[in-house]
Enzyme design. Structure first.
Site, PDB file in Angstrom:
ATOM      1  N   THR A 173       3.900   5.488  -2.418  1.00  0.00           N
ATOM      2  CA  THR A 173       4.836   6.609  -2.180  1.00  0.00           C
ATOM      3  C   THR A 173       6.064   6.455  -3.052  1.00  0.00           C
ATOM      4  O   THR A 173       6.455   7.284  -3.567  1.00  0.00           O
ATOM      5  CB  THR A 173       4.970   6.651  -0.668  1.00  0.00           C
ATOM      6  N   LEU A 191       0.773  -1.050  -0.078  1.00  0.00           N
ATOM      7  CA  LEU A 191       0.102  -0.092  -0.308  1.00  0.00           C
ATOM      8  C   LEU A 191       0.810   1.155   0.273  1.00  0.00           C
ATOM      9  O   LEU A 191       1.184   1.866  -1.031  1.00  0.00           O
ATOM     10  CB  LEU A 191      -1.006  -0.023   1.205  1.00  0.00           C
ATOM     11  N   CYS A 192       1.268   1.719   1.237  1.00  0.00           N
ATOM     12  CA  CYS A 192       1.643   3.092   1.310  1.00  0.00           C
ATOM     13  C   CYS A 192       3.230   3.084   0.815  1.00  0.00           C
ATOM     14  O   CYS A 192       3.609   3.999   0.038  1.00  0.00           O
ATOM     15  CB  CYS A 192       1.741   3.687   2.726  1.00  0.00           C
ATOM     16  N   VAL A 193       4.016   2.000   0.974  1.00  0.00           N
ATOM     17  CA  VAL A 193       5.448   1.968   0.634  1.00  0.00           C
ATOM     18  C   VAL A 193       5.356   2.148  -0.737  1.00  0.00           C
ATOM     19  O   VAL A 193       6.341   2.579  -1.276  1.00  0.00           O
ATOM     20  CB  VAL A 193       6.183   0.756   1.301  1.00  0.00           C
TER      21      VAL A 193
END
Length: 167
Positions: free
Chosen positions: A113, A108-110
Site C-alpha cells: 500500500t 505484505l499490505c503495509v
C-alpha cells in the site's frame, strides 16, 4: 491509513507476537490523528473462505471502530489502491497529499500500500514501530526493519513513532 488492524491478528491464537503493545501503539496513533482532525481511512482485509479474516467472522472485525466520517475500505489485494481504484482520486479531491501508513502486515499490505500510494503521487510516511507482522524467514522485528529499509530506498519517509505529526 490504518491497515488491517483486525481481531485475527491482535487477539487469540492467530495474534502476532507483542499484539497487546502493538494494539496500544495503534490506539495512540489513531487518537493523535483524530485529535489533529486529519482524514482517517480504515482498511479491512477480506480473507478467503476459512481464513481467520473471512468476511463476517469475528477475526475479520476491526479492532478500533471507525468514528463517524471515517471510511472503511475493504480489500482483497495487499495494495489497497489495487482493490479500490477510485481511492487515490477521492483522497486527492479531499486535498490529501501525504499519507501516513500504519498497520499489518509489514511485508505484505503495509509495503504494497505504501508503494501503491507513492505510485499515485502521494508523499508517504511510515512510522517505525507502527507496522508489524509474524515471524517468517526472519523474526517479525527483522522483517519490519527490512521493510522499512526497502521503503526508505523507494522514497517513503520512515520516521520514529514519537516524531509523527499530523496536519
Amino acid at each position: 491509513m490504518l491497515l488491517d488492524v483486525q481481531r485475527d491478528m491482535l487477539e487469540g491464537e492467530t495474534a502476532i507476537a507483542g499484539a497487546e503493545e502493538f494494539r496500544r501503539v495503534m490506539g495512540e496513533l489513531l487518537e493523535a490523528a483524530r485529535d489533529a482532525g486529519v482524514p482517517i481511512v480504515h482498511v479491512q482485509n477480506d480473507g478467503g473462505p476459512g481464513d481467520p479474516d473471512e468476511p463476517g467472522t469475528r477475526g475479520w472485525e476491526l479492532v478500533f471502530p471507525p468514528a463517524p466520517g471515517e471510511p472503511v475500505v475493504r480489500k482483497d489485494d495487499p495494495d489497497t489502491f489495487l482493490s479500490n481504484p477510485a481511492l487515490a482520486d477521492v483522497l486527492h479531491a479531499m486535498g490529501v497529499d501525504t499519507l501516513i501508513v500504519a498497520g499489518l502486515q509489514s511485508e505484505l499490505c503495509v509495503q504494497a500500500t505504501a508503494l501503491g500510494a507513492l505510485e499515485r503521487g502521494f508523499a508517504v510516511v511510515v512510522p517505525s514501530g507502527a507496522h508489524a507482522t509474524y515471524d517468517g524467514e526472519l523474526t517479525a522485528d527483522g522483517i519490519a526493519e527490512r521493510v522499512s529499509l526497502e521503503l526508505d530506498a523507494a522514497g517513503v519517509e520512515i520516521v520514529e513513532l514519537d516524531d509523527v505529526t499530523f496536519g
